[in-house]
Design a protein around this motif. Structure first.
Motif, PDB file in Angstrom:
ATOM      1  N   SER A 250       0.838  -1.204   0.000  1.00 21.89           N
ATOM      2  CA  SER A 250       0.000   0.000   0.000  1.00 21.89           C
ATOM      3  C   SER A 250       0.869   1.248   0.000  1.00 21.89           C
ATOM      4  CB  SER A 250      -0.902   0.001   1.245  1.00 21.89           C
ATOM      5  OG  SER A 250      -1.473   1.275   1.474  1.00 21.89           O
ATOM      6  N   ARG A 251       0.524   2.188  -0.839  1.00 23.49           N
ATOM      7  CA  ARG A 251       1.254   3.460  -0.868  1.00 23.49           C
ATOM      8  C   ARG A 251       1.066   4.209   0.444  1.00 23.49           C
ATOM      9  NH1 ARG A 251       3.132   4.984  -5.952  1.00 23.49           N
ATOM     10  NH2 ARG A 251       3.340   7.141  -5.216  1.00 23.49           N
ATOM     11  N   ASP A 252      -0.135   4.115   1.031  1.00 21.68           N
ATOM     12  CA  ASP A 252      -0.374   4.792   2.308  1.00 21.68           C
ATOM     13  C   ASP A 252       0.573   4.275   3.389  1.00 21.68           C
ATOM     14  OD1 ASP A 252      -2.359   6.464   1.378  1.00 21.68           O
ATOM     15  OD2 ASP A 252      -3.997   5.114   1.933  1.00 21.68           O
ATOM     16  N   SER A 253       0.739   2.959   3.454  1.00 17.66           N
ATOM     17  CA  SER A 253       1.626   2.370   4.462  1.00 17.66           C
ATOM     18  C   SER A 253       3.072   2.800   4.235  1.00 17.66           C
ATOM     19  CB  SER A 253       1.525   0.844   4.427  1.00 17.66           C
ATOM     20  OG  SER A 253       0.216   0.423   4.746  1.00 17.66           O
ATOM     21  N   ILE A 254       3.476   2.881   2.990  1.00 15.13           N
ATOM     22  CA  ILE A 254       4.840   3.299   2.669  1.00 15.13           C
ATOM     23  C   ILE A 254       5.046   4.765   3.051  1.00 15.13           C
ATOM     24  CG2 ILE A 254       6.492   3.665   0.792  1.00 15.13           C
ATOM     25  CD1 ILE A 254       5.213   1.220  -0.593  1.00 15.13           C
ATOM     26  N   ARG A 255       4.038   5.597   2.819  1.00 15.51           N
ATOM     27  CA  ARG A 255       4.152   7.011   3.209  1.00 15.51           C
ATOM     28  C   ARG A 255       4.370   7.140   4.712  1.00 15.51           C
ATOM     29  NH1 ARG A 255      -0.533   7.596  -0.472  1.00 15.51           N
ATOM     30  NH2 ARG A 255       0.253   8.405  -2.468  1.00 15.51           N
ATOM     31  N   VAL A 256       3.638   6.326   5.480  1.00 14.32           N
ATOM     32  CA  VAL A 256       3.815   6.349   6.933  1.00 14.32           C
ATOM     33  C   VAL A 256       5.226   5.902   7.300  1.00 14.32           C
ATOM     34  CG1 VAL A 256       3.082   5.310   9.123  1.00 14.32           C
ATOM     35  CG2 VAL A 256       1.364   6.005   7.442  1.00 14.32           C
ATOM     36  N   ALA A 257       5.693   4.816   6.690  1.00 11.91           N
ATOM     37  CA  ALA A 257       7.021   4.280   6.992  1.00 11.91           C
ATOM     38  C   ALA A 257       8.124   5.277   6.634  1.00 11.91           C
ATOM     39  CB  ALA A 257       7.236   2.970   6.243  1.00 11.91           C
ATOM     40  N   GLN A 258       7.883   6.086   5.605  1.00 14.46           N
ATOM     41  CA  GLN A 258       8.900   7.054   5.187  1.00 14.46           C
ATOM     42  C   GLN A 258       8.731   8.405   5.864  1.00 14.46           C
ATOM     43  OE1 GLN A 258       9.023   7.184   0.870  1.00 14.46           O
ATOM     44  NE2 GLN A 258       9.864   5.112   0.719  1.00 14.46           N
ATOM     45  N   ILE A 260       6.234  10.525   5.755  1.00 14.13           N
ATOM     46  CA  ILE A 260       5.498  11.551   5.010  1.00 14.13           C
ATOM     47  C   ILE A 260       4.226  11.938   5.752  1.00 14.13           C
ATOM     48  CG2 ILE A 260       4.301  12.058   2.836  1.00 14.13           C
ATOM     49  CD1 ILE A 260       6.285  10.140   1.474  1.00 14.13           C
ATOM     50  N   CYS A 261       3.612  10.968   6.438  1.00 13.93           N
ATOM     51  CA  CYS A 261       2.394  11.238   7.196  1.00 13.93           C
ATOM     52  C   CYS A 261       2.331  10.296   8.394  1.00 13.93           C
ATOM     53  CB  CYS A 261       1.151  11.097   6.322  1.00 13.93           C
ATOM     54  SG  CYS A 261       0.939   9.436   5.621  1.00 13.93           S
ATOM     55  N   LYS A 262       1.348  10.511   9.245  1.00 14.94           N
ATOM     56  CA  LYS A 262       1.147   9.679  10.423  1.00 14.94           C
ATOM     57  C   LYS A 262       0.155   8.560  10.108  1.00 14.94           C
ATOM     58  CE  LYS A 262       1.927  13.566  13.579  1.00 14.94           C
ATOM     59  NZ  LYS A 262       1.314  14.412  14.641  1.00 14.94           N
ATOM     60  N   PRO A 263       0.162   7.471  10.887  1.00 19.46           N
ATOM     61  CA  PRO A 263      -0.816   6.386  10.673  1.00 19.46           C
ATOM     62  C   PRO A 263      -2.244   6.922  10.682  1.00 19.46           C
ATOM     63  CG  PRO A 263       0.867   5.684  12.219  1.00 19.46           C
ATOM     64  CD  PRO A 263       1.102   7.150  11.985  1.00 19.46           C
ATOM     65  N   GLY A 264      -3.033   6.481   9.711  1.00 18.12           N
ATOM     66  CA  GLY A 264      -4.430   6.908   9.623  1.00 18.12           C
ATOM     67  C   GLY A 264      -4.637   8.129   8.760  1.00 18.12           C
ATOM     68  N   GLU A 265      -3.562   8.880   8.487  1.00 11.29           N
ATOM     69  CA  GLU A 265      -3.688  10.056   7.629  1.00 11.29           C
ATOM     70  C   GLU A 265      -3.684   9.648   6.157  1.00 11.29           C
ATOM     71  OE1 GLU A 265      -1.655  13.670  10.218  1.00 11.29           O
ATOM     72  OE2 GLU A 265      -0.445  12.633   8.704  1.00 11.29           O
ATOM     73  N   LYS A 266      -4.389  10.419   5.346  1.00 15.98           N
ATOM     74  CA  LYS A 266      -4.423  10.195   3.906  1.00 15.98           C
ATOM     75  C   LYS A 266      -3.799  11.423   3.243  1.00 15.98           C
ATOM     76  CE  LYS A 266      -6.811   6.322   4.297  1.00 15.98           C
ATOM     77  NZ  LYS A 266      -6.293   5.001   3.898  1.00 15.98           N
ATOM     78  N   VAL A 267      -2.488  11.369   3.068  1.00 13.56           N
ATOM     79  CA  VAL A 267      -1.736  12.523   2.589  1.00 13.56           C
ATOM     80  C   VAL A 267      -0.903  12.119   1.378  1.00 13.56           C
ATOM     81  CG1 VAL A 267       0.067  14.206   3.156  1.00 13.56           C
ATOM     82  CG2 VAL A 267      -1.631  13.555   4.887  1.00 13.56           C
ATOM     83  N   VAL A 268      -0.846  12.996   0.397  1.00 15.39           N
ATOM     84  CA  VAL A 268       0.032  12.798  -0.757  1.00 15.39           C
ATOM     85  C   VAL A 268       1.229  13.710  -0.592  1.00 15.39           C
ATOM     86  CG1 VAL A 268       0.260  12.989  -3.263  1.00 15.39           C
ATOM     87  CG2 VAL A 268      -1.886  12.174  -2.259  1.00 15.39           C
TER      88      VAL A 268
END
Length: 374
Positions: A250-258, A260-268
């Motif tokens: 999931s791109r969302d999970s990768i964003r959190v791992a990197q 870029i955002c916090k868990p539960g956030e939907k950020v690009v």
């Protein structure tokens, strides 16, 4: 909008024209001119009314739900012309791509309709021009079977016949078009009622792919319940003895791992950040396949070009593609679930860009309605 707001099987002529003409996308048909060589009857509105009259004459041969689908397809078939019609240097008017544009407009207007019914209408709108060109394909039987997996061929042939009848043309091509339709009708009849169940060439190899990696590709707007379905599906499966070895990419999970955002956030993220996310996504996907995981791709995956990128990335691997489409009960539910995160305008834009999965894309297609409370 629902089809029954526009079409009533209990009134003469079926169509609620007073309602239809108030809808901007249909009102635009009145000012959209057509090439008089093919459409001497007038603008797109005049043509559409003519086509609908012919459709009304034969709609009774279909059962109620299919009758509505057929009548709706006649109504929507040229709704893409106002945004695609252009005059060339010789003054001839062309509407190249109006069927694909019309499919997307139809889907957007009928978003809250029953999914199966909506997509039947959309497919008829999308392919109403293609039906006259199937015999030009080298393997025209393959093309006919492929089309049959997306829409009812007898309805498609009937729609195109009404389209031709609703046009006033002085070209001899019109006569040839009717002959072509009659030939296709005979072929479809010969192939039988189960034509849509016939395998395509690329599907014949599935019988040998007993050890294929299965990849689930989630498809749906934000707030449709995709991630919830993924988590519940995997959790339930892993409770079973010998449960599936899952990998969720999931791109969302990768964003959190990197970060870029916090868990539960939907950020690009920024362009640079998203490029890094894409690189990591590709690595995780390939690694999961190499290690024989069953993969779930938890992104929105609305456009065909992005779904095709997965296939290109995994070219040469033994894959069975399973598409899972999730939809909230109404578009308002999606907007409420992502209120303050995604604007209503972005949702409308997503629907306009959405490419409905075609039968040639997947090996299996699952459609689910998310009934989670807002």
């Amino acid at each position: 909008m629902k089809i029954r707001e526009l079409i009533d099987l209990n009134i003469d002529g079926y169509y609620n024209w007073d309602k239809i003409k108030t809808i901007p996308e249909f009102a635009a048909l009145k000012t959209c001119e057509q090439d008089p060589h093919w459409h001497a009857e007038g603008n797109v509105w005049v043509h559409t009314v003519n086509v609908c009259k012919h459709a009304s004459d034969i709609a009774h041969i279909h059962k109620d739900d299919l009758c509505e689908v057929f009548l709706a397809a006649a109504l929507f078939h040229d709704i893409g012309k106002p945004i695609t019609s252009k005059a060339d240097k010789n003054g001839r008017i062309h509407s190249y791509g109006h069927e694909e544009a019309g499919e997307k407009i139809t889907r957007a207007l009928l978003w809250d309709e029953d999914i199966e019914k909506r997509e039947q209408v959309c497919s008829l709108v999308r392919w109403h021009m293609e039906i006259l060109h199937v015999l030009e394909h080298k393997d025209y039987l393959e093309r006919i079977v492929e089309l049959s997996k997306d829409c009812n061929m007898h309805m498609l042939i009937g729609l195109k016949r009404c389209d031709l009848q609703g046009s006033l043309s002085y070209d001899e091509q019109r006569y040839e078009d009717f002959k072509t339709l009659n030939t296709i009708r005979k072929i479809v009849t010969m192939l039988g009622e189960n034509i849509s169940k016939l395998p395509l060439k690329n599907q014949l190899c599935n019988f040998e792919r007993y050890d294929a990696n299965k990849i689930y590709v989630m498809v749906g707007l934000p707030g449709s319940g995709k991630s919830t379905w993924v988590q519940n599906h995997c959790r339930h499966d892993n409770k079973e003895d010998g449960g599936t070895n899952w990998a969720i990419v999931s791109r969302d999970s990768i964003r959190v791992a990197q970060g870029i955002c916090k868990p539960g956030e939907k950020v690009v993220g920024t362009r640079t950040q998203e490029e890094a996310v894409s690189e990591q996504f590709d690595r995780e996907l390939v690694d999961a396949v190499k290690n024989h995981y069953t993969v779930l791709i938890d992104n929105i995956n609305l456009t065909r070009k992005y779904r095709d990128k997965y296939k290109e990335l995994l070219r040469g691997y033994n894959i069975k593609w399973v598409y899972v489409y999730l939809q909230a009960p109404t578009l308002d539910d999606n907007k409420e679930r992502r209120k303050g995160i995604i604007s209503p305008e972005i949702f409308n834009s997503m629907i306009q860009r959405f490419d409905w999965p075609r039968a040639s894309e997947y090996d299996e297609f699952i459609i689910k309605m998310s009934n989670d409370k807002v």
